[in-house]
Write a protein that holds these residues in place. Structure first.
Motif, PDB file in Angstrom:
ATOM      1  N   LYS A 104      19.451  -4.466  27.928  1.00  0.00           N
ATOM      2  CA  LYS A 104      18.678  -3.684  28.361  1.00  0.00           C
ATOM      3  C   LYS A 104      18.236  -2.159  28.344  1.00  0.00           C
ATOM      4  N   LEU A 105      18.131  -2.009  27.278  1.00  0.00           N
ATOM      5  CA  LEU A 105      17.922  -0.575  26.553  1.00  0.00           C
ATOM      6  C   LEU A 105      15.822  -1.425  26.324  1.00  0.00           C
ATOM      7  N   ILE A 106      15.920  -2.436  26.257  1.00  0.00           N
ATOM      8  CA  ILE A 106      14.602  -2.493  25.777  1.00  0.00           C
ATOM      9  C   ILE A 106      14.000  -3.686  26.464  1.00  0.00           C
ATOM     10  N   SER A 107      14.586  -3.585  27.980  1.00  0.00           N
ATOM     11  CA  SER A 107      14.245  -4.481  29.132  1.00  0.00           C
ATOM     12  C   SER A 107      12.805  -3.761  29.317  1.00  0.00           C
ATOM     13  N   ILE A 138      15.255   2.209  19.934  1.00  0.00           N
ATOM     14  CA  ILE A 138      17.004   1.659  18.780  1.00  0.00           C
ATOM     15  C   ILE A 138      16.676   1.019  17.628  1.00  0.00           C
ATOM     16  N   GLY A 139      16.083   0.501  17.302  1.00  0.00           N
ATOM     17  CA  GLY A 139      15.021  -0.172  15.732  1.00  0.00           C
ATOM     18  C   GLY A 139      13.704  -0.880  16.160  1.00  0.00           C
ATOM     19  N   SER A 140      12.952  -1.457  14.660  1.00  0.00           N
ATOM     20  CA  SER A 140      11.934  -1.995  14.798  1.00  0.00           C
ATOM     21  C   SER A 140      11.657  -3.043  15.461  1.00  0.00           C
ATOM     22  N   LEU A 141      10.490  -3.111  15.290  1.00  0.00           N
ATOM     23  CA  LEU A 141      10.364  -4.023  15.472  1.00  0.00           C
ATOM     24  C   LEU A 141      10.484  -5.712  14.832  1.00  0.00           C
ATOM     25  N   LYS A 142      10.630  -7.244  15.223  1.00  0.00           N
ATOM     26  CA  LYS A 142      10.361  -7.683  14.050  1.00  0.00           C
ATOM     27  C   LYS A 142       9.992  -9.180  14.814  1.00  0.00           C
ATOM     28  N   VAL A 143       8.925  -9.658  14.742  1.00  0.00           N
ATOM     29  CA  VAL A 143       8.143 -11.231  14.900  1.00  0.00           C
ATOM     30  C   VAL A 143       7.990 -12.018  13.625  1.00  0.00           C
ATOM     31  N   ALA A 186      18.103  -8.227  18.886  1.00  0.00           N
ATOM     32  CA  ALA A 186      18.481  -8.649  20.799  1.00  0.00           C
ATOM     33  C   ALA A 186      16.470  -8.700  20.703  1.00  0.00           C
ATOM     34  N   HIS A 187      16.619 -10.511  21.258  1.00  0.00           N
ATOM     35  CA  HIS A 187      15.290 -11.018  21.524  1.00  0.00           C
ATOM     36  C   HIS A 187      15.212  -9.417  23.211  1.00  0.00           C
ATOM     37  N   ILE A 188      13.086  -9.129  23.453  1.00  0.00           N
ATOM     38  CA  ILE A 188      12.762  -8.998  23.803  1.00  0.00           C
ATOM     39  C   ILE A 188      12.127  -9.352  25.714  1.00  0.00           C
TER      40      ILE A 188
END
Length: 203
Positions: A104-107, A138-143, A186-188
């Motif tokens: 929800k936070l990254i929706s 809430i955190g860094s982006l990881k790909v 969490a998946h975007i």
């Protein structure tokens, strides 16, 4: 400056609420040294990470950082400077309140660009991930990208420093590629991406 001279303060060392910024302040060394020397971990019901703002000092000349817990419970924050624990570490904050959903936070994260669906083999493909509407971060982006058998892709993530990121990938062959894009595990929205890569792609 050694670890014994680093001072850590702020309400986030003792308590916090899920989904809210838990603020910490770091002092005792120049900003550049803090940026190079500090390593942190936040363990508990869910792993979190401390987000620093090394670009600016607060009024007291301290560097601010924060973490955003998702779940309530007992946490442990370990802070090291040049490999050694700072005074008071590990800290044990208690997080109270209802759990929040990372999804929800990254929706509000969005993906832009044709290369998130179609790519060209042996060429650099690029699309943009827009995280600018996620508050708080809430955190860094990881790909992470996985190619078809015997194929892979070079991957590069560029921070545009405005809440958006450029994803550049260069596949070594054609086929279907899968790309996981996560924040705080969490998946975007839209992840995992299914990207069809061909050798011939009209511009």
């Amino acid at each position: 400056v050694d670890a014994s001279q680093i001072k850590v303060s702020g309400p986030g060392l003792a308590e916090g609420t899920p989904g809210k910024r838990c603020v910490l302040c770091f002092a005792g060394a120049p900003i550049g040294d803090l940026e190079k020397g500090l390593t942190t971990s936040v363990d508990g019901p869910q792993k979190s990470e401390i987000i620093f703002d090394f670009e600016k000092e607060n009024q007291d000349g301290n560097v601010e950082g924060y973490y955003v817990p998702i779940l309530p419970g007992d946490y442990k924050i370990t802070i090291r400077y040049n490999g050694r624990q700072v005074p008071g570490s590990p800290f044990r904050p208690k997080i109270t309140g209802p759990a929040v959903s990372a999804e929800k936070l990254i929706s509000k994260v969005s993906i832009h660009g044709r290369a998130s669906e179609l790519g060209k083999a042996f060429a650099v493909n690029e699309f943009v991930i827009d995280c600018s509407r996620v508050k708080p971060v809430i955190g860094s982006l990881k790909v992470h990208v996985k190619g078809p058998e015997r194929s892979s892709a070079q991957l590069n993530l560029v921070d545009n420093k405005n809440g958006t990121f450029r994803v550049l990938y260069k596949p070594t062959g054609s086929g279907m590629y899968e790309m996981d894009i996560k924040i705080a595990e969490a998946h975007i929205p839209g992840s995992p991406l299914k990207i069809r890569v061909t050798e011939f792609l009209s511009s």
